[in-house]
Design a protein around this motif. Structure first.
Motif, PDB file in Angstrom:
ATOM      1  N   ARG A 132       0.837  -1.213   0.000  1.00 15.17           N
ATOM      2  CA  ARG A 132       0.000   0.000   0.000  1.00 15.17           C
ATOM      3  C   ARG A 132       0.865   1.253   0.000  1.00 15.17           C
ATOM      4  O   ARG A 132       0.665   2.161  -0.801  1.00 15.17           O
ATOM      5  CB  ARG A 132      -0.908   0.021   1.235  1.00 15.17           C
ATOM      6  CG  ARG A 132      -1.539   1.395   1.522  1.00 15.17           C
ATOM      7  CD  ARG A 132      -2.526   1.347   2.671  1.00 15.17           C
ATOM      8  NE  ARG A 132      -2.958   2.674   3.092  1.00 15.17           N
ATOM      9  CZ  ARG A 132      -3.756   3.471   2.401  1.00 15.17           C
ATOM     10  NH1 ARG A 132      -4.214   3.085   1.237  1.00 15.17           N
ATOM     11  NH2 ARG A 132      -4.095   4.669   2.857  1.00 15.17           N
ATOM     12  N   TYR A 133       1.866   1.311   0.877  1.00 21.96           N
ATOM     13  CA  TYR A 133       2.660   2.538   0.979  1.00 21.96           C
ATOM     14  C   TYR A 133       3.668   2.669  -0.161  1.00 21.96           C
ATOM     15  O   TYR A 133       3.912   3.779  -0.633  1.00 21.96           O
ATOM     16  CB  TYR A 133       3.283   2.657   2.381  1.00 21.96           C
ATOM     17  CG  TYR A 133       2.173   2.868   3.377  1.00 21.96           C
ATOM     18  CD1 TYR A 133       1.436   4.046   3.368  1.00 21.96           C
ATOM     19  CD2 TYR A 133       1.763   1.858   4.244  1.00 21.96           C
ATOM     20  CE1 TYR A 133       0.358   4.232   4.223  1.00 21.96           C
ATOM     21  CE2 TYR A 133       0.687   2.037   5.101  1.00 21.96           C
ATOM     22  CZ  TYR A 133      -0.019   3.233   5.079  1.00 21.96           C
ATOM     23  OH  TYR A 133      -1.097   3.411   5.903  1.00 21.96           O
TER      24      TYR A 133
ATOM     25  N   GLN B 114      -5.240   6.798   7.931  1.00 22.78           N
ATOM     26  CA  GLN B 114      -4.718   5.426   7.871  1.00 22.78           C
ATOM     27  C   GLN B 114      -5.491   4.523   8.827  1.00 22.78           C
ATOM     28  O   GLN B 114      -5.714   3.339   8.537  1.00 22.78           O
ATOM     29  CB  GLN B 114      -3.218   5.384   8.180  1.00 22.78           C
ATOM     30  CG  GLN B 114      -2.345   6.257   7.278  1.00 22.78           C
ATOM     31  CD  GLN B 114      -2.793   6.233   5.824  1.00 22.78           C
ATOM     32  OE1 GLN B 114      -2.820   5.176   5.190  1.00 22.78           O
ATOM     33  NE2 GLN B 114      -3.176   7.395   5.304  1.00 22.78           N
ATOM     34  N   TRP B 117      -8.471   3.587   7.025  1.00 23.16           N
ATOM     35  CA  TRP B 117      -8.127   2.620   5.965  1.00 23.16           C
ATOM     36  C   TRP B 117      -8.054   1.195   6.518  1.00 23.16           C
ATOM     37  O   TRP B 117      -8.674   0.276   5.980  1.00 23.16           O
ATOM     38  CB  TRP B 117      -6.802   3.005   5.304  1.00 23.16           C
ATOM     39  CG  TRP B 117      -6.436   2.027   4.232  1.00 23.16           C
ATOM     40  CD1 TRP B 117      -5.601   0.940   4.353  1.00 23.16           C
ATOM     41  CD2 TRP B 117      -6.955   1.990   2.906  1.00 23.16           C
ATOM     42  NE1 TRP B 117      -5.564   0.243   3.183  1.00 23.16           N
ATOM     43  CE2 TRP B 117      -6.379   0.862   2.271  1.00 23.16           C
ATOM     44  CE3 TRP B 117      -7.841   2.804   2.187  1.00 23.16           C
ATOM     45  CZ2 TRP B 117      -6.670   0.520   0.946  1.00 23.16           C
ATOM     46  CZ3 TRP B 117      -8.122   2.469   0.863  1.00 23.16           C
ATOM     47  CH2 TRP B 117      -7.539   1.349   0.262  1.00 23.16           C
ATOM     48  N   PHE B 118      -7.309   1.018   7.605  1.00 24.19           N
ATOM     49  CA  PHE B 118      -7.090  -0.348   8.100  1.00 24.19           C
ATOM     50  C   PHE B 118      -8.291  -0.890   8.884  1.00 24.19           C
ATOM     51  O   PHE B 118      -8.434  -2.101   9.023  1.00 24.19           O
ATOM     52  CB  PHE B 118      -5.803  -0.437   8.916  1.00 24.19           C
ATOM     53  CG  PHE B 118      -4.578  -0.423   8.042  1.00 24.19           C
ATOM     54  CD1 PHE B 118      -4.253  -1.528   7.262  1.00 24.19           C
ATOM     55  CD2 PHE B 118      -3.769   0.702   7.964  1.00 24.19           C
ATOM     56  CE1 PHE B 118      -3.135  -1.519   6.423  1.00 24.19           C
ATOM     57  CE2 PHE B 118      -2.651   0.721   7.138  1.00 24.19           C
ATOM     58  CZ  PHE B 118      -2.339  -0.389   6.357  1.00 24.19           C
ATOM     59  N   HIS B 122      -9.088  -1.815   4.038  1.00 18.80           N
ATOM     60  CA  HIS B 122      -7.962  -2.616   3.566  1.00 18.80           C
ATOM     61  C   HIS B 122      -8.434  -4.001   3.142  1.00 18.80           C
ATOM     62  O   HIS B 122      -9.402  -4.535   3.685  1.00 18.80           O
ATOM     63  CB  HIS B 122      -6.878  -2.710   4.643  1.00 18.80           C
ATOM     64  CG  HIS B 122      -5.551  -3.169   4.111  1.00 18.80           C
ATOM     65  ND1 HIS B 122      -4.838  -2.446   3.186  1.00 18.80           N
ATOM     66  CD2 HIS B 122      -4.817  -4.296   4.343  1.00 18.80           C
ATOM     67  CE1 HIS B 122      -3.721  -3.100   2.898  1.00 18.80           C
ATOM     68  NE2 HIS B 122      -3.683  -4.231   3.578  1.00 18.80           N
TER      69      HIS B 122
END
Lengths: 220, 220
Positions: A132-133, B114, B117-118, B122
């Motif tokens: 992802r990063y 983030q 996101w997770f 994700h």
């Protein structure tokens, strides 16, 4: 002659070195205090910066204590770049400098930092998080490459603090990507970005800081 | 009377709504164009913003097109907040506003994003990645709570754009933490932060945007 600014820094973290480059370009005298990571998130450092991170500056000429590298850069140019050598006073240019500086702060630094975290420091190997990063970092290259089409610098015809703010995270690419760095093929895939980054790396101030950082990393 | 600014926005993303709050507080006329995520990272939108993200503004009064919410906020206050109602022209206060705005841009938004996101998006469940960002978000609460000790607002005695810039990501906490939100015990663990966020949520401009966002989320 102004009294030296104190720059609280760290041997390897890219954000304090970003500020050091601006200080060098502006020829503002400064002294560096290298901090250990373990001392940042507790007193007395937390009294300087409740966020427990570097950089922080103390400027005896104005009495200010300031943190957040983007805000420090804005302070330095407004206070010491009186001829606007590295920024603009005209509109819209000065707002474009701000735009790219905010993109560096919110779009480059955080993603590069998370890439480094999952490739180097996380407690377990998480390939999909790393991917992802890495993908986000490639997007940053793509955005910069696109914006630099037919241009030497991000805003107007001169190097500004917006350009300079990206270079210390870009220096981290080999560390972040490790064995995968070669497959990026930066020169082929992002030629405008690559040439721009090379122009930045050739500046005497950037060269000096790259050398200082290598020496600090070896001795701290 | 100035002509309305066009704000390119998204129904649920917090960053465009952050700009909408500033426009409301400053009483600057604007019209909103809601974009689909699928249209952001390709032409014609990429010609407005090579980063392929919202917010972007077009201001017919000055001719500027600008992206990055932090830079847009700086533009709006410098252009339309001529009495500095939501910022300062004095030093060091104006640099402290910049410091907190940069902390919002680099320290709050990215970590909250983030975390979302997770926890929500994700491709696989990664508990240790989710935990990393939940811990970072708690650190942001801790930093704000500490900075707000004995204070109503982050800088000086009035609400500035620095305070206002945090509120739309704070509104996302229930979405990010889901069933874990209750265990945060924000009022107990971060009382200064909690009271400050409540003060922000009670402002008419913030209330209006919260309502607009709920309606936009339902209809887009």
């Amino acid at each position: 002659m102004s009294k030296p600014i104190t720059l609280y820094s760290h041997a390897t973290g890219p954000n304090p070195w970003k500020v050091a480059i601006i200080l060098e370009e502006l020829k503002v005298p400064y002294t560096t205090k290298f901090m250990d990571m373990a001392d940042l998130k507790k007193p007395p450092f937390e009294a300087l910066c409740p966020n427990g991170r570097v950089p922080v500056i103390e400027d005896p000429n104005t009495g200010i204590t300031l943190w957040e590298s983007g805000a420090i850069i804005e302070y330095l140019v407004q206070t010491y770049d009186t001829k606007a050598a590295f920024t603009y006073t005209s509109s819209p240019e000065r707002f474009y400098v701000s735009q790219w500086l905010h993109f560096q702060m919110s779009g480059q630094g955080p993603y590069f930092g998370q890439g480094a975290w999952f490739s180097r420091f996380h407690e377990e190997s998480l390939p999909s998080a790393k991917k992802r990063y890495f993908d986000q970092i490639k997007r940053v290259f793509y955005v910069l490459n696109k914006a630099l089409e037919g241009k030497q610098w991000l805003v107007g015809e001169k190097c500004t603090v917006a350009d300079l703010s990206f270079v210390t995270w870009d220096m981290m690419v080999p560390f972040i990507f490790g064995d995968d760095a070669g497959s990026l093929e930066l020169e082929k895939n992002y030629p405008n970005y690559f040439a721009w980054n090379k122009r930045l790396l050739e500046r005497p101030a950037v060269k000096k800081i790259a050398k200082d950082k290598t020496e600090a990393s070896a001795s701290h």
